[in-house]
Design a protein around this motif. Structure first.
Motif, PDB file in Angstrom:
ATOM      1  N   LEU A  45     120.087 100.942  12.685  1.00 43.85           N
ATOM      2  CA  LEU A  45     118.701 101.415  12.753  1.00 43.85           C
ATOM      3  C   LEU A  45     118.109 101.204  14.143  1.00 43.85           C
ATOM      4  N   GLU A  46     118.440 100.090  14.759  1.00 44.49           N
ATOM      5  CA  GLU A  46     117.955  99.823  16.117  1.00 44.49           C
ATOM      6  C   GLU A  46     118.528 100.846  17.103  1.00 44.49           C
ATOM      7  N   LEU A  47     119.810 101.139  16.976  1.00 40.75           N
ATOM      8  CA  LEU A  47     120.448 102.083  17.886  1.00 40.75           C
ATOM      9  C   LEU A  47     119.990 103.520  17.649  1.00 40.75           C
ATOM     10  N   LEU A  48     119.628 103.853  16.417  1.00 41.86           N
ATOM     11  CA  LEU A  48     119.103 105.189  16.133  1.00 41.86           C
ATOM     12  C   LEU A  48     117.782 105.444  16.841  1.00 41.86           C
ATOM     13  N   LYS A  49     117.052 104.385  17.131  1.00 48.69           N
ATOM     14  CA  LYS A  49     115.756 104.501  17.807  1.00 48.69           C
ATOM     15  C   LYS A  49     115.881 104.377  19.322  1.00 48.69           C
ATOM     16  N   ASP A  50     117.100 104.285  19.826  1.00 51.67           N
ATOM     17  CA  ASP A  50     117.296 104.072  21.258  1.00 51.67           C
ATOM     18  C   ASP A  50     116.696 105.215  22.064  1.00 51.67           C
ATOM     19  N   GLU A  51     116.137 104.880  23.215  1.00 50.78           N
ATOM     20  CA  GLU A  51     115.512 105.887  24.083  1.00 50.78           C
ATOM     21  C   GLU A  51     116.525 106.795  24.764  1.00 50.78           C
ATOM     22  N   ALA A  52     117.760 106.332  24.901  1.00 50.15           N
ATOM     23  CA  ALA A  52     118.788 107.114  25.591  1.00 50.15           C
ATOM     24  C   ALA A  52     119.515 108.025  24.604  1.00 50.15           C
ATOM     25  N   ALA A  53     119.517 109.307  24.893  1.00 52.55           N
ATOM     26  CA  ALA A  53     120.203 110.276  24.037  1.00 52.55           C
ATOM     27  C   ALA A  53     121.692 109.970  23.937  1.00 52.55           C
ATOM     28  N   GLU A  54     122.276 109.453  25.007  1.00 52.84           N
ATOM     29  CA  GLU A  54     123.703 109.099  25.019  1.00 52.84           C
ATOM     30  C   GLU A  54     124.028 108.089  23.918  1.00 52.84           C
TER      31      GLU A  54
END
Length: 143
Positions: free
Chosen positions: A114-123
């Motif tokens: 869930l944290e990574l799904l919200k990441d600002e980087a599209a990569e």
């Protein structure tokens, strides 16, 4: 800890092999080194150490204990300043869940996802969605 980041990166890549060395002293030393590599000053080293998480954890019989020992370091990687590091974590996070079972997947691993799904980087988000596809999960709910 070697001064050359390339040496540290090579050690990080060999973590799964080093974890199966005999003796509890060796395990403690390898775990300590792995934690240092996950927090290394060079993003290339952190990326390699993150890429080897699932292979390292699945290489041992006490997967849950090892995961719990590394969890604070893994959680810190979700906030790493380098998107390549976060992407490496995103790429392997579902493999961690598969290796550790439903209880861990629904707990700490899902929190990482869930944290990574919200990441600002599209990569980073792309790496995570790609790992969903590779795991055979439906990505329609992610879009």
């Amino acid at each position: 800890q070697d001064r050359a980041w390339t040496v540290r990166s090579t050690v990080a890549d060999r973590i799964p092999i080093l974890l199966v060395l005999p003796g509890p002293e060796a395990r403690v030393e390898v775990l300590s080194s792995w934690r240092k590599l996950l927090a290394d000053s060079e993003p290339e080293v952190r990326t390699t150490a993150a890429k080897r998480l699932s292979a390292g954890i699945t290489a041992v019989t006490d997967k849950h204990d090892l995961f719990q020992a590394l969890l604070p370091d893994i959680q810190a990687l979700t906030k790493d300043t380098c998107p390549h590091v976060r992407g490496a974590l995103a790429r392997g996070v579902l493999k961690l869940g598969a290796a550790l079972g439903k209880e861990v997947y629904e707990g700490p691993v899902m929190g990482l996802v869930l944290e990574l799904l919200k990441d600002e980087a599209a990569e980073v988000r792309l790496e995570l969605v790609t790992s969903f596809s590779e795991a055979g999960l439906d990505t329609a709910c992610v879009a």
